[in-house]
Design an enzyme around this catalytic site. Structure first.
Site, PDB file in Angstrom:
ATOM      1  N   LEU A 209      19.838 -29.692  -3.549  1.00  0.00           N
ATOM      2  CA  LEU A 209      19.013 -30.842  -3.167  1.00  0.00           C
ATOM      3  C   LEU A 209      18.431 -30.590  -1.783  1.00  0.00           C
ATOM      4  CD1 LEU A 209      21.410 -33.787  -4.165  1.00  0.00           C
ATOM      5  CD2 LEU A 209      19.400 -33.019  -5.432  1.00  0.00           C
ATOM      6  N   HIS A 210      17.126 -30.802  -1.631  1.00  0.00           N
ATOM      7  CA  HIS A 210      16.549 -30.658  -0.300  1.00  0.00           C
ATOM      8  C   HIS A 210      15.333 -31.540  -0.055  1.00  0.00           C
ATOM      9  CE1 HIS A 210      13.768 -28.079  -2.554  1.00  0.00           C
ATOM     10  NE2 HIS A 210      12.931 -28.216  -1.544  1.00  0.00           N
ATOM     11  N   ARG A 211      14.756 -32.118  -1.116  1.00  0.00           N
ATOM     12  CA  ARG A 211      13.535 -32.907  -0.904  1.00  0.00           C
ATOM     13  C   ARG A 211      13.852 -34.198  -0.154  1.00  0.00           C
ATOM     14  NH1 ARG A 211       9.380 -30.428  -2.928  1.00  0.00           N
ATOM     15  NH2 ARG A 211       9.740 -28.881  -4.566  1.00  0.00           N
ATOM     16  N   ARG A 244      18.968 -29.442   5.914  1.00  0.00           N
ATOM     17  CA  ARG A 244      18.544 -30.851   5.965  1.00  0.00           C
ATOM     18  C   ARG A 244      19.615 -31.750   5.339  1.00  0.00           C
ATOM     19  NH1 ARG A 244      13.838 -33.962   5.642  1.00  0.00           N
ATOM     20  NH2 ARG A 244      12.452 -32.171   5.728  1.00  0.00           N
ATOM     21  N   ASP A 283      16.333 -30.268  -7.269  1.00  0.00           N
ATOM     22  CA  ASP A 283      15.008 -30.845  -7.051  1.00  0.00           C
ATOM     23  C   ASP A 283      14.030 -29.756  -6.604  1.00  0.00           C
ATOM     24  OD1 ASP A 283      15.776 -30.412  -4.434  1.00  0.00           O
ATOM     25  OD2 ASP A 283      15.852 -32.524  -3.870  1.00  0.00           O
TER      26      ASP A 283
END
Length: 366
Positions: A209-211, A244, A283
């Protein structure tokens, strides 16, 4: 001789540029007049995000490193444009070849065209329709000034035609990221966590996950992780944590024995995990392409995708960003009802060879 500037700036670029470098070197060895200058913009500048990828994928040291570093979208764009412009003013190349959709892609394209250097875009024409994504803006701006497009799918071709691009500027060649994957398959290796977590093939899940929409809001991230843990109960979940997301996780203090946070992995180790996973929950756009070729089920936590062929032909499904959508999808997976999928046309490991042959025709008439 004709010289091409190959632009690499961020981690998603490296897998796409590596096989093009290999194909250009092969062409040189057989007498081609094409040469290249590898320019690293420094958009991802730390060793974990770039150095190890260069080593693993056999990418040579850059001829030029712009060393732009971190910053806001505007700061990075301006920094890359100014630095690359100075390079071109000092010594201009015959073509600027950009890949993907990161800030470096757009910035170098603009700088090149302003100085009369033509641009070729590898992975041109893909669209998500989601203007909240910086990548979508990068794609649209880059394609609006690109001379020649190397595309991964018929959908991308159609997008370009609808935008008014002439047919003789569109080259359907396939996917260079799959060139890298197929080349590196024999070299994939288990990460340290493989034995430490007692992982077994098809008996664990991989999460990435990074968005911003998924990881920047505390409650949203917490809800997603709870849904993932609930839906995958009974299986380990391995989560290589993007910087992030790591910040958010540290603040939330999310801990459960089933969910294993690990440091970011290099290419060879990460794709070993993906290849042997029961499924991937992500994502990311690029991972959906790799899972499609590897035949691994993929659940994408987005409401749109710029790679629809991974859904219509491959193993990917759009689950959306609502955590409640995960449970029924994972139930289908556990019941053995996930689609088998297939490999899209020209995703065969020979895309870079096609690109170089076309570049020879365009630049030297060979």
């Amino acid at each position: 001789m004709k010289r091409i500037d190959l632009i690499a700036g961020a981690r998603p670029n490296f897998m796409k540029i590596a096989p093009i470098i290999g194909a250009l070197n092969d062409a040189k060895n057989r007498g081609s007049e094409l040469r290249f200058r590898l320019i690293h913009t420094g958009q991802h500048y730390d060793r974990a995000m770039s150095g190890s990828f260069f080593e693993e994928l056999g990418i040579p040291d850059p001829d030029i490193n712009l060393e732009v570093g971190s910053g806001t979208q505007a700061e990075q764009t301006a920094g890359i444009m100014m630095a690359y412009e100075k390079i071109l003013l000092k010594e201009k190349s015959d073509l600027c070849l950009v890949v993907g959709d990161v800030t470096s892609t757009m910035a170098c394209s603009i700088a090149a065209r302003k100085l009369g250097v033509p641009v070729a875009h590898v992975e041109g024409g893909i669209r998500s329709g989601d203007w909240t994504m910086p990548e979508e803006i990068n794609r649209v701006v880059t394609d609006s000034i690109t001379n020649w497009f190397f595309t991964t799918s018929q959908t991308a071709n159609d997008n370009l035609r609808q935008a008014g691009v002439d047919e003789d500027r569109i080259f359907f060649v396939g996917n260079t990221m799959i060139d890298t994957l197929l080349t590196q398959l024999p070299r994939l290796r288990p990460p340290e966590c493989w034995n430490a977590l007692a992982l077994e093939p098809s008996n664990y899940f991989v999460v990435t996950l990074h968005r911003p929409g998924n990881v920047d809001g505390e409650q949203g991230l917490l809800s997603l992780l709870e849904a993932i843990v609930d839906g995958t109960r009974g299986f380990p979940v391995v989560f290589p944590v993007h910087p992030r997301t790591a910040k958010q996780l540290g603040e939330l203090g999310i801990r459960t024995p089933q969910l294993h946070y690990i440091d970011p992995l290099g290419y060879l180790e990460f794709n070993y995990l993906v290849r042997h996973a029961r499924a991937v929950i992500t994502d990311s756009g690029g991972i959906t392409e790799e899972t499609t070729v590897l035949g691994v089920p993929c659940l994408t936590l987005r409401d749109n995708t710029e790679r629809p062929e991974t859904i219509t032909m491959g193993t990917n499904e759009l689950i959306g960003t609502n955590p409640s959508n995960l449970a029924p999808a994972l139930a289908r997976l556990k019941a053995g009802k996930w689609k088998k999928g297939g490999i899209p046309p020209k995703w065969d490991g020979k895309t870079s060879e096609r690109i170089v042959k076309i570049l020879e025709q365009l630049l030297i008439g060979a």
